[in-house]
Design an enzyme around this catalytic site. Sequence first.
Site, PDB file in Angstrom:
ATOM      1  N   SER A  32       0.641  -1.452   0.376  1.00 58.39           N
ATOM      2  CA  SER A  32      -0.395  -0.068   0.006  1.00 58.39           C
ATOM      3  C   SER A  32       0.781   1.502   0.120  1.00 58.39           C
ATOM      4  CB  SER A  32      -0.879   0.063   1.454  1.00 58.39           C
ATOM      5  OG  SER A  32      -1.616   0.880   1.163  1.00 58.39           O
ATOM      6  N   SER A  86      -9.831  -1.619   3.055  1.00 54.30           N
ATOM      7  CA  SER A  86      -9.565  -1.926   1.449  1.00 54.30           C
ATOM      8  C   SER A  86      -9.872  -3.695   1.621  1.00 54.30           C
ATOM      9  CB  SER A  86      -8.139  -2.134   1.270  1.00 54.30           C
ATOM     10  OG  SER A  86      -7.927  -2.245  -0.017  1.00 54.30           O
ATOM     11  N   LYS A 107     -14.340  -4.167   3.025  1.00 53.16           N
ATOM     12  CA  LYS A 107     -14.990  -3.074   2.914  1.00 53.16           C
ATOM     13  C   LYS A 107     -16.580  -3.487   3.952  1.00 53.16           C
ATOM     14  CE  LYS A 107     -12.587  -0.596  -0.406  1.00 53.16           C
ATOM     15  NZ  LYS A 107     -12.459  -0.066  -1.415  1.00 53.16           N
ATOM     16  N   ASN A 113     -14.745   2.414   3.415  1.00 54.34           N
ATOM     17  CA  ASN A 113     -13.539   2.775   3.665  1.00 54.34           C
ATOM     18  C   ASN A 113     -12.499   3.274   4.582  1.00 54.34           C
ATOM     19  OD1 ASN A 113     -13.638   4.882   2.352  1.00 54.34           O
ATOM     20  ND2 ASN A 113     -11.635   4.291   1.138  1.00 54.34           N
ATOM     21  N   GLY A 145     -17.948  -1.373 -15.577  1.00 55.33           N
ATOM     22  CA  GLY A 145     -18.125  -2.404 -14.109  1.00 55.33           C
ATOM     23  C   GLY A 145     -18.449  -1.676 -12.991  1.00 55.33           C
ATOM     24  N   ALA A 146     -19.326  -2.758 -11.937  1.00 59.31           N
ATOM     25  CA  ALA A 146     -20.197  -2.325 -10.925  1.00 59.31           C
ATOM     26  C   ALA A 146     -19.191  -2.826  -9.961  1.00 59.31           C
ATOM     27  CB  ALA A 146     -21.557  -2.241 -11.373  1.00 59.31           C
ATOM     28  N   GLY A 147     -19.030  -3.292  -9.467  1.00 61.17           N
ATOM     29  CA  GLY A 147     -17.873  -3.847  -8.340  1.00 61.17           C
ATOM     30  C   GLY A 147     -17.862  -2.884  -7.362  1.00 61.17           C
ATOM     31  N   ALA A 167     -15.652  -0.232  -6.698  1.00 60.73           N
ATOM     32  CA  ALA A 167     -14.701   1.035  -7.223  1.00 60.73           C
ATOM     33  C   ALA A 167     -16.093   1.330  -7.923  1.00 60.73           C
ATOM     34  CB  ALA A 167     -13.989   0.916  -7.697  1.00 60.73           C
TER      35      ALA A 167
END
Length: 297
Positions: A24, A71, A75, A96, A135-137, A139
């Site tokens: 990170s 992370s 979450k 988060n 995308g629809a995760g 994020a």
Amino acid sequence: MRENIEISGQTRLYGLFAHPAHHSLSPLMHNTSFNNREIDARYLAFDLQPADLAQGVAAIRALDLGGVNLSMPFKQTIIPMLDEITPRAQLLESVNVIKNSNGHLIGDSVDGEGFFANLIAEGVTVAQQAMVVLGAGGAGLSIIQAGIDHQLAEITVFKRRNPRFEQVAQQLATMAKGRSTKVRLVDYDDVAQMTTVVARSTLIVNATNLGMGDYQAQMPAPPGVLAQLNAHHVVCDVIYSPLETQFLSVAKQKGCQTFNGLGMLIYQGALSFKFWTGQDMPVQLVRKTIQTQLNQQ
């Protein structure tokens, strides 16, 4: 700014709960900021096993940590362990960042707001624009929710028609209820729709993992869709490693303004820092410090 603030008996500890965690950039980002703002605090990365999450939350209270970022894979699973979550975290069913307020743990989700804070800081017009999200995760959903808050005219979301499709459709409907932004969910395989919508939209966002790691050679959209890109598009990727995905490279060649995921990372950090300390993060210093680190890798 002092070069180094010594650890004292008053030093407050903050951190990241993730698995894995040691890659990170958050410790570099926050420790640079604590030093610059002369705040007696330190930030560490904790590689926490999923089975140990409850102990981690207990440690926030027992050790009086100022707060933590989260992370994957924590979450969602952490929510029942908190005392309070913000309305946007409720909508996203995701957290988060946590603030410890005298043992009262408050969770928020600032990824999506970080995405738009970066665009606005770069002079991009957001309100009343049309946006495509691929995308629809986690994020993607956070960006969609923040886009509704920023009063985009419409958001078209492309997602694979898997078992979560209807669940995501309901979640998006809840987010958009009573708001001015029109939100639609479309099957990712509907290339004709994607081509049409990309051509008429301004903001195009890749929120998939296509372009990183094992998928580095893959594109999030087929050639016919990419052919619609031109200089009026702002093309964004949530990925920051590599700093320029093939998707962004193609968009840049077509004259688009492009942004990788580094700005989103930095500005969600800035929002976390403000949540904890009440102070503004030195964003430009943090960006320069991170860029130097990445260039050395």
